[in-house]
Design an enzyme around this catalytic site. Structure first.
Site, PDB file in Angstrom:
ATOM      1  CD  GLU A 174     -56.039   2.750  46.865  1.00 45.99           C
ATOM      2  OE1 GLU A 174     -56.098   1.519  46.947  1.00 45.99           O
ATOM      3  OE2 GLU A 174     -56.198   3.368  45.789  1.00 45.99           O
ATOM      4  CG  HIS A 247     -53.113  -0.701  50.070  1.00 49.87           C
ATOM      5  ND1 HIS A 247     -53.727  -1.765  49.458  1.00 49.87           N
ATOM      6  CD2 HIS A 247     -53.621   0.412  49.478  1.00 49.87           C
ATOM      7  CE1 HIS A 247     -54.566  -1.326  48.531  1.00 49.87           C
ATOM      8  NE2 HIS A 247     -54.513  -0.014  48.516  1.00 49.87           N
ATOM      9  CB  CYS A 369     -55.991  -7.518  51.382  1.00 49.99           C
ATOM     10  SG  CYS A 369     -54.287  -7.019  51.319  1.00 49.99           S
TER      11      CYS A 369
HETATM   12  O1  SUG Z   1     -55.472  -2.798  44.930  1.00 50.38           O
HETATM   13  N1  SUG Z   1     -54.917  -5.993  43.565  1.00 50.38           N
HETATM   14  C1  SUG Z   1     -55.313  -5.167  44.698  1.00 50.38           C
HETATM   15  C2  SUG Z   1     -54.856  -5.785  45.996  1.00 50.38           C
HETATM   16  C3  SUG Z   1     -55.409  -5.062  47.186  1.00 50.38           C
HETATM   17  C4  SUG Z   1     -54.827  -5.528  48.480  1.00 50.38           C
HETATM   18  N2  SUG Z   1     -55.387  -4.815  49.560  1.00 50.38           N
HETATM   19  C5  SUG Z   1     -54.751  -4.384  50.658  1.00 50.38           C
HETATM   20  N3  SUG Z   1     -53.453  -4.351  50.727  1.00 50.38           N
HETATM   21  N4  SUG Z   1     -55.453  -3.943  51.627  1.00 50.38           N
HETATM   22  C6  SUG Z   1     -54.765  -3.742  44.568  1.00 50.38           C
HETATM   23  O2  SUG Z   1     -53.606  -3.604  44.159  1.00 50.38           O
HETATM   24  C7  SUG Z   1     -54.911  -6.699  41.234  1.00 50.38           C
HETATM   25  C8  SUG Z   1     -55.941  -6.928  40.150  1.00 50.38           C
HETATM   26  C9  SUG Z   1     -55.349  -7.531  38.899  1.00 50.38           C
HETATM   27  O3  SUG Z   1     -54.180  -7.277  38.596  1.00 50.38           O
HETATM   28  O4  SUG Z   1     -56.074  -8.288  38.192  1.00 50.38           O
HETATM   29  C10 SUG Z   1     -55.398  -5.786  42.346  1.00 50.38           C
HETATM   30  O5  SUG Z   1     -56.212  -4.910  42.106  1.00 50.38           O
END
Ligand code: SUG
Length: 445
Positions: A174, A247, A369
């Site tokens: 990730e 994460h 993020c």
């Molecule tokens: O991968 N949300 C992302 C958020 C990523 C956050 N990034 C870090 N923590 N670095 C994920 O979970 C939600 C999309 C939706 O539900 O429509 C989503 O993919």
């Protein structure tokens, strides 16, 4: 020679929506099916970039990925014109629409893992695009991520953009969200702290949610970058994953010699050993937030640790700054903790700035993020494609472009609307014109 950290934020696309796609990401599940506001989302992201520019930091961005991802639908057996492919999908497999329409590439911390040139034996900056295999809507990102990184960091005298790791559960990766480069100064060799959720010995029955990063993936990235001896591997705690830390950057953030983390972020045995090794290599300054000041639940709801922890604009670590989401100001326990932190002169975090990125937060993406950190020397910075670096005037232009092209309300049901495809293509086409990029997106070629 001056060396800086440059933040490249994901520019938020016109397709930003809440589809509840990320199991284990509590905000994504909580807000599933609500109306999003893509225009506000993108403007908020650009205002965050402006905040950093105004404070004197160098700032860049990564372009939004082409959505809907018609190429993926074609691979899945749909054919005809792009509009026909989308209509057939809406009719026969509507569940695929949210997968190919997600704006998830906005969370640039998941675009890649980056190792600065000072650490790498060949003296170049190394990038590995993250395969994001754990979720279907994110597993389709890496081909376009690779292309974008090879455009922004195309000068191979200075940069290497590797292939993503094999798209297999064993190598689930990730990106920078699970990697922190710690150092004494940006220009000197540092240590890559890789945080993983599972390895071959992990008792998966203890996990309620997916552990998205494997130790083997982290080890492979370190090997690709030529830094296996400059890497340390630390395991997340099951408690943190079960509380919604999908994460590590949801419960920890580091920069320079500072590692700001929640008391329950890491598996305790792993933490003891790795912190001792870190302390042998640099004057580590851990700042541990105890659970009796901020509970894991409050930390994850407010995204305290998803703040950007910044050196001063010249790259000094004596007076650091946190760029925190407004949710931290609105949470009494977190706000009180931050007031005490900024007043505590035994540690270097002197300033806390709050930014409103609520549209992204509602999908589980905070300030940290939204950005990919790249440590660059002046010379390397000069080799970055200039279209992807911003000043305030460029931010104004991008905001005007957003106002011209983005809707202010989007429901998951709207993804079947054929007009949305045209709107997205028009927006992307205009963006490439604005940036002077030529035929960057597949539909333009
Ligand atoms: O991968 N949300 C992302 C958020 C990523 C956050 N990034 C870090 N923590 N670095 C994920 O979970 C939600 C999309 C939706 O539900 O429509 C989503 O993919």
């Amino acid at each position: 020679m001056s060396v800086f950290e440059v933040n490249f934020d994901g520019l938020i696309g016109p397709n930003h929506n809440y589809s509840g796609l990320a199991f284990g990401n509590l905000a994504s599940s909580r807000n599933a099916q609500l109306a999003s506001n893509p225009r506000e989302a993108a403007l908020q992201g650009l205002e965050k970039m402006r905040t950093l520019v105004k404070l004197g930091y160098r700032q860049g961005f990564l372009p939004p990925q082409l959505r809907p991802d018609i190429a993926t639908l074609r691979r899945l057996g749909f054919s005809g014109t792009d509009t026909e492919v989308l209509a057939a999908t809406a009719q026969r497999a509507p569940a695929l629409l949210s997968m190919v329409y997600s704006a998830s590439s906005m969370w640039a911390a998941n675009a890649a893992t980056v190792t600065p040139s000072a650490d790498c034996p060949d003296g170049r900056v190394h990038f590995t695009p993250a395969n994001l295999v754990t979720t279907a809507h994110r597993a389709i990102e890496y081909p376009q991520t690779t292309q974008a990184l090879r455009t922004v960091f195309g000068d191979d005298d200075h940069f290497v953009v590797h292939e993503a790791l094999p798209a297999q559960d064993r190598f689930a990766d990730e990106g920078a969200a699970n990697h922190t480069r710690l150092c004494t100064s940006y220009g000197e060799a540092g240590v890559g702290l890789f945080v993983y959720g599972r390895d071959a010995d992990t008792d998966l029955s203890q996990l309620q949610f997916p552990a998205r990063q494997t130790r083997e993936a982290s080890e492979t990235v370190a090997r690709q970058h030529g830094v296996p001896d400059r890497a340390l591997f630390l395991q997340q705690s099951a408690e943190a994953i079960n509380a919604g830390a999908f994460h590590n950057d949801v419960v920890a953030v580091g920069n320079g010699p500072v590692l700001f983390h929640h008391e329950q972020a890491f598996a305790s045995r792993s933490q003891e050993a790795v912190f001792a090794q870190l302390a042998e290599r640099l004057p580590l300054q851990p700042i541990c937030v105890p659970a009796n000041r901020v509970s894991l639940e409050d930390a994850i709801r407010s995204y305290l640790f998803n703040s950007q922890l910044l050196a001063d604009p010249q790259g000094g670590f004596e007076a650091m700054r946190l760029i925190a989401p407004t949710e931290c100001r609105d949470n009494p326990a977190v706000a009180a903790y931050l007031t005490d932190l900024a007043a505590d002169t035994t540690q270097p975090i002197r300033h806390v700035e709050f930014v409103d990125v609520r549209q992204s937060m509602s999908n589980g993406g905070g300030p940290a993020c939204l950005r990919l950190r790249v440590v660059l020397s002046e010379q390397e910075l000069a080799a970055v494609h200039p279209a992807f670096l911003v000043d305030e005037a460029r931010i104004d232009q991008l905001q005007a472009w957003v106002r011209d092209h983005y809707r202010d309300a989007l429901l998951p049901a709207d993804l079947a609307d054929p007009a949305l495809l045209d709107e997205c293509y028009r927006a992307f086409d205009n963006l490439t014109q604005l940036l002077g990029l030529g035929s960057f997106y597949a539909f333009q070629r």
